[in-house]
Each structure stands twice: as structure tokens, then as C-alpha cells.
Design an enzyme around this catalytic site. Sequence first.
Site, PDB file in Angstrom:
ATOM      1  N   SER A 189      11.992 -40.539  25.530  1.00  0.00           N
ATOM      2  CA  SER A 189      11.128 -40.310  24.368  1.00  0.00           C
ATOM      3  C   SER A 189      11.903 -39.710  23.201  1.00  0.00           C
ATOM      4  O   SER A 189      12.861 -38.975  23.396  1.00  0.00           O
ATOM      5  CB  SER A 189       9.980 -39.368  24.716  1.00  0.00           C
ATOM      6  OG  SER A 189       9.231 -39.109  23.546  1.00  0.00           O
TER       7      SER A 189
ATOM      8  N   LYS B  69       6.139 -40.524  31.687  1.00  0.00           N
ATOM      9  CA  LYS B  69       6.318 -40.982  30.298  1.00  0.00           C
ATOM     10  C   LYS B  69       5.021 -41.607  29.773  1.00  0.00           C
ATOM     11  O   LYS B  69       4.663 -41.445  28.598  1.00  0.00           O
ATOM     12  CB  LYS B  69       7.474 -42.000  30.222  1.00  0.00           C
ATOM     13  CG  LYS B  69       7.651 -42.657  28.843  1.00  0.00           C
ATOM     14  CD  LYS B  69       7.971 -41.616  27.773  1.00  0.00           C
ATOM     15  CE  LYS B  69       8.323 -42.104  26.392  1.00  0.00           C
ATOM     16  NZ  LYS B  69       7.638 -43.146  25.730  1.00  0.00           N
TER      17      LYS B  69
ATOM     18  N   HIS C 140       2.843 -38.849  28.825  1.00  0.00           N
ATOM     19  CA  HIS C 140       3.382 -38.330  27.554  1.00  0.00           C
ATOM     20  C   HIS C 140       2.785 -39.144  26.394  1.00  0.00           C
ATOM     21  O   HIS C 140       2.316 -38.602  25.400  1.00  0.00           O
ATOM     22  CB  HIS C 140       4.911 -38.440  27.563  1.00  0.00           C
ATOM     23  CG  HIS C 140       5.556 -38.293  26.209  1.00  0.00           C
ATOM     24  ND1 HIS C 140       5.539 -39.295  25.255  1.00  0.00           N
ATOM     25  CD2 HIS C 140       6.235 -37.258  25.649  1.00  0.00           C
ATOM     26  CE1 HIS C 140       6.164 -38.874  24.171  1.00  0.00           C
ATOM     27  NE2 HIS C 140       6.602 -37.650  24.384  1.00  0.00           N
ATOM     28  N   ASN C 141       2.799 -40.445  26.547  1.00  0.00           N
ATOM     29  CA  ASN C 141       2.300 -41.295  25.466  1.00  0.00           C
ATOM     30  C   ASN C 141       0.786 -41.165  25.282  1.00  0.00           C
ATOM     31  O   ASN C 141       0.288 -41.247  24.162  1.00  0.00           O
ATOM     32  CB  ASN C 141       2.686 -42.760  25.711  1.00  0.00           C
ATOM     33  CG  ASN C 141       4.135 -43.001  25.342  1.00  0.00           C
ATOM     34  OD1 ASN C 141       4.951 -42.093  25.403  1.00  0.00           O
ATOM     35  ND2 ASN C 141       4.474 -44.217  24.957  1.00  0.00           N
TER      36      ASN C 141
ATOM     37  N   GLU D  86       0.439 -38.226  23.291  1.00  0.00           N
ATOM     38  CA  GLU D  86       0.896 -38.625  21.937  1.00  0.00           C
ATOM     39  C   GLU D  86      -0.252 -39.312  21.168  1.00  0.00           C
ATOM     40  O   GLU D  86      -0.521 -38.988  20.012  1.00  0.00           O
ATOM     41  CB  GLU D  86       2.097 -39.562  22.095  1.00  0.00           C
ATOM     42  CG  GLU D  86       2.609 -40.224  20.835  1.00  0.00           C
ATOM     43  CD  GLU D  86       3.754 -41.223  21.151  1.00  0.00           C
ATOM     44  OE1 GLU D  86       4.728 -40.845  21.818  1.00  0.00           O
ATOM     45  OE2 GLU D  86       3.645 -42.396  20.728  1.00  0.00           O
TER      46      GLU D  86
HETATM   47  C1  6PG Z   1       8.361 -42.107  22.353  1.00  0.00           C
HETATM   48  C2  6PG Z   1       7.227 -43.023  21.974  1.00  0.00           C
HETATM   49  C3  6PG Z   1       7.586 -44.456  22.101  1.00  0.00           C
HETATM   50  C4  6PG Z   1       6.434 -45.403  21.799  1.00  0.00           C
HETATM   51  C5  6PG Z   1       6.063 -45.459  20.381  1.00  0.00           C
HETATM   52  C6  6PG Z   1       5.090 -46.578  20.022  1.00  0.00           C
HETATM   53  O1  6PG Z   1       8.095 -41.285  23.222  1.00  0.00           O
HETATM   54  O2  6PG Z   1       9.430 -42.190  21.782  1.00  0.00           O
HETATM   55  O3  6PG Z   1       6.141 -42.778  22.831  1.00  0.00           O
HETATM   56  O4  6PG Z   1       8.032 -44.656  23.413  1.00  0.00           O
HETATM   57  O5  6PG Z   1       6.830 -46.652  22.191  1.00  0.00           O
HETATM   58  O6  6PG Z   1       5.536 -44.255  19.998  1.00  0.00           O
HETATM   59  O7  6PG Z   1       3.986 -46.592  20.832  1.00  0.00           O
HETATM   60  P1  6PG Z   1       2.701 -47.450  20.398  1.00  0.00           P
HETATM   61  O8  6PG Z   1       3.221 -48.728  19.814  1.00  0.00           O
HETATM   62  O9  6PG Z   1       1.919 -47.712  21.651  1.00  0.00           O
HETATM   63  O10 6PG Z   1       1.982 -46.634  19.395  1.00  0.00           O
END
Ligand code: 6PG
Length: 470
Positions: free
Chosen positions: A135, A190, A193-194, A197
Site C-alpha cells: 500500500s 490488504k 485496508h482498502n 480506505e
Molecule cells: C493502496 C491503495 C491501492 C488501490 C487504489 C485504488 O493501498 O495503495 O489501496 O492499492 O488500488 O487506492 O483503489 P480503487 O480503484 O478501488 O479506488
Amino acid sequence: MKNQLEWGIIGLGVMGTALARNLARNGVSLALYNQFVKGKEERIAARRCQEHTELSNSLAFENIKEFVTALRPKRKIIVMVPAGAAVDAVLTDLVKLLSPGDMIIDGGNSHFENTQSRYRDLKKQGISFLGIGVSGGETGALKGPAMMVGGNPSDFESVRAILEKIVAKNKNSTPCLGYFGTGGAGHFVKTIHNGIEYGEMQLLAEVYAWMRQQDASPWHLFAEWQHTDSQSYLLGVSADLMNYKSKNDLLIEAIEDVTQHKGTGVWSAISAAELGFPATIMTAALQARFSSAQKAIREKMAKTLSKSIQQSKVPDADTIKKAYDLARWVNHLQGFSILEYAKKQYEWTFSLATAARSWTAGCIIQSELMYQCEELLEKYPNLLETKAFSKQFNVNLKALSKLLQWGMSTQVPLPAFSATWQYLMGITEARSTGNFIQAQRDYFGAHGLTWTQDESHRGAHGPWHKSSKQ
Ligand code: 6PG
């Protein structure tokens, strides 16, 4: 150069190139491979070596066999290609050329179940496989990402020293590198994590929704909050976005209001649902992205259905910040709870504090709150039962209620804040309406229920069909 280079990287897109530069800067000799696709992808690896001084001593390949041959036995190869079919295609080509004892690392955003089955398949052939969630985007990969590792513990140990060099170090100088268990554990972490996010991004978008409704829009607030306990990387990004202007407006106003996504948000919501955890915020954030994609219908309905907006007291900035702080707390609490559920389901033994620690720097959800989560999770198994959470609840719930009341009167959708409220109301309701659903299920499907006075007898039935008509 034969059998000499230490690590190989396959896939020289944005993330692969940044990670290669990071490794090279840390003294690792590299073989770089990118596929050759006539007219589309030609001499990519060679071009990267010319473009970046760190890569000037790396060797570039378009022939995968030559690439593999250039690597020192007990090869270490990082695959940085898009998740899904592309990973399988690379593995199929690669495995034929490898020997037992070699290692493949998938550093993409793969679905954890795919990682799980690739790990099993490769193990049978004596090939080690680590699934590592990376990430931090391009800058993170270049300067120090956060890494979430899954695979055999001894395989992790064999690359740990190098990974510790290339990952971000947090303010306590601890590397943001976590080992989470066998198979797909790292990619699962991960994914969550997303999910967090997505929740964080949506909450900020809803604060922006409130800001743009105010006469003198308080765009400066994000920057102000960045100097408080609400500090986070994503808040910083939001503050910076407000600095970009076009004529008299914010530059972001010129962007089409349709959110895209690459899949991990969907997986996080599905994983939470499969584990039976009410991850209301990340799910609402995902659904808000889907709603945004219904642009044509939104525009049509906005014209045909008129909203009757009522006067409402506008919550002040302090109220919004309190609501935001509480919602972020719940978003994190939900993310860590999913990890706890997953640990039980998949028999992973990592500590939640390890996850929090690996997210304190380098990654997209790094924040002050993450340090607090790390500290609390060292002592308590569940953030819900901490004094810090009770304080958030007791002090900030009223603010959340005020924000939602404003949203309802002025008819501004606030899906992530609403989802926070629903979760909080749900988990503080001693007697839910679950009994009513159980009665309905038993009535139409004889699915069984439990009488509160006889909890040892599960699968009892109500008297429904004897005493009432269908
Ligand atoms: C990271 C992000 C990354 C992710 C983008 C786009 O941890 O660096 O999570 O891995 O791919 O943020 O995600 P989306 O296209 O689903 O918004």
C-alpha cells in the site's frame, strides 16, 4: 550475466517500476522483465533502466527464460501485474522455468482466495509463494510502502531483512511490515485496508458535501483539522485538493462525479458479509460509488422528482468535526473487527496490533488514529470495549445526530455517516427486532427459533399455523 542477480521483477508498470527503484536504491541487484507486445509494450524494461538512474545497473529482459537464468539460485521474483488472469498467465510461464527452492512474490492487489490456491499449487511443486499486499501508491512503493505479508513463515524470514529495508518506517522507527499467516492472509489484510480506505474517503466526501452547502464554503477546515488528532494521510490529500483552483471555483468541481473502483472495495464488503460482520461504513462507501455511477438516472430523477427542502439549523464546524471523529473511529473499529472474525475463520494467529502497526506509515490509511488503535489493540482485544471508544460515543454522538438531522432536512445524502449511526444504534440496542424476523422465518418456512425461556432448545417452532390463518 548468468545466475548473478539477486531479485527479479516482472511487470514494469507504475508500481513495479517504483518498487524496483526502491529495491535498487537499497542495494539489491535486479533483473527486470516486462512482456513484449508488438506496438504496445516494447522495450519497457530497457526504457525503465534508461529513465531512472537507480536502475542503471539493473538488467532488462523481454525473454522470460533469459530473465530467469540471470537470477541467482533460490531465486526471488516479484510479480507486479494486474490482479486476476494476468497473474495466472505469468505464473504459468514462470513455473516451467523455476526450480524447487525458488520463490515468487505476488505484490499486486490479488483476491486472497486466489493467493490461497496459488500458494497451495506452487507448494506442491516446491516453489515458495508469498502474497504481499503493498500500500501507498507510487510514492509509497518508491519511498517506502506498507507491506502485508502472507505465506510460509520461513519464506517470510528469508526475505524479511530486505523487506524491512524497503518499507516505510513509522515515527517510532518501526518498519511497516506485518506477517499475517499462511496462504492469502496478507492479501486479506490488504483488502480490509482498502475497505477502511473506502470508508475514510467517503466520510471526507460527505464532509465536503456539507462544506459546499454553506454560503462561504469552509474549504480551509481540512487543512485546519490536519493539525489536530484527526490528522491522516487522506485528510492531508483532501486539504491539498482544496488548494487547486480553476477561475473562481475549486478545480475538483470540474471533475465528472462518477467514482470508479478496481475491486478490493467489493471484496472487503463481501468478506465482511461472508464472515457475518456488519461492516456498515465500508459497505455504504462502496454503495455510494455505485450510486455515483448511476449518473444518467440521477440527472433524470433530479429533474423529475422535486425535493421539499426544509429549513434546518446548520451544524457548525465543531459539530462536523466531532461527527467525523466518531465515524472514523467506528470505521476503524469495524475494519479491525473483520480481521478478528477472519482470524477465527481462517485460523490465522496474528495480533490486531500488528495490523495497526503495519498501517501507521507508508499506506493510504496512515493516521494519528492508527497509532492510537495500535496502542489500544496491544492491551484490548476489541476497540469497542475501550474507554477511548466510550468517550467518542458519549461525547460525539450528539454531533453525529445533528449532522444527520441537517442532512435529512436539506436532503443531502450522507451514506457513511448514516451507516455509522445505524451501526451504533444496533450495537447498543439490548433487545433487537431479531425475534420478529425469527418469527416470520419460522411462520413461512418452519426455520426454527429459540424461546428466551428455553435457550437450550434451539430449533423450536411457534404455534402459527394452528392458531392463525395463512
Ligand atoms: C493502496 C491503495 C491501492 C488501490 C487504489 C485504488 O493501498 O495503495 O489501496 O492499492 O488500488 O487506492 O483503489 P480503487 O480503484 O478501488 O479506488
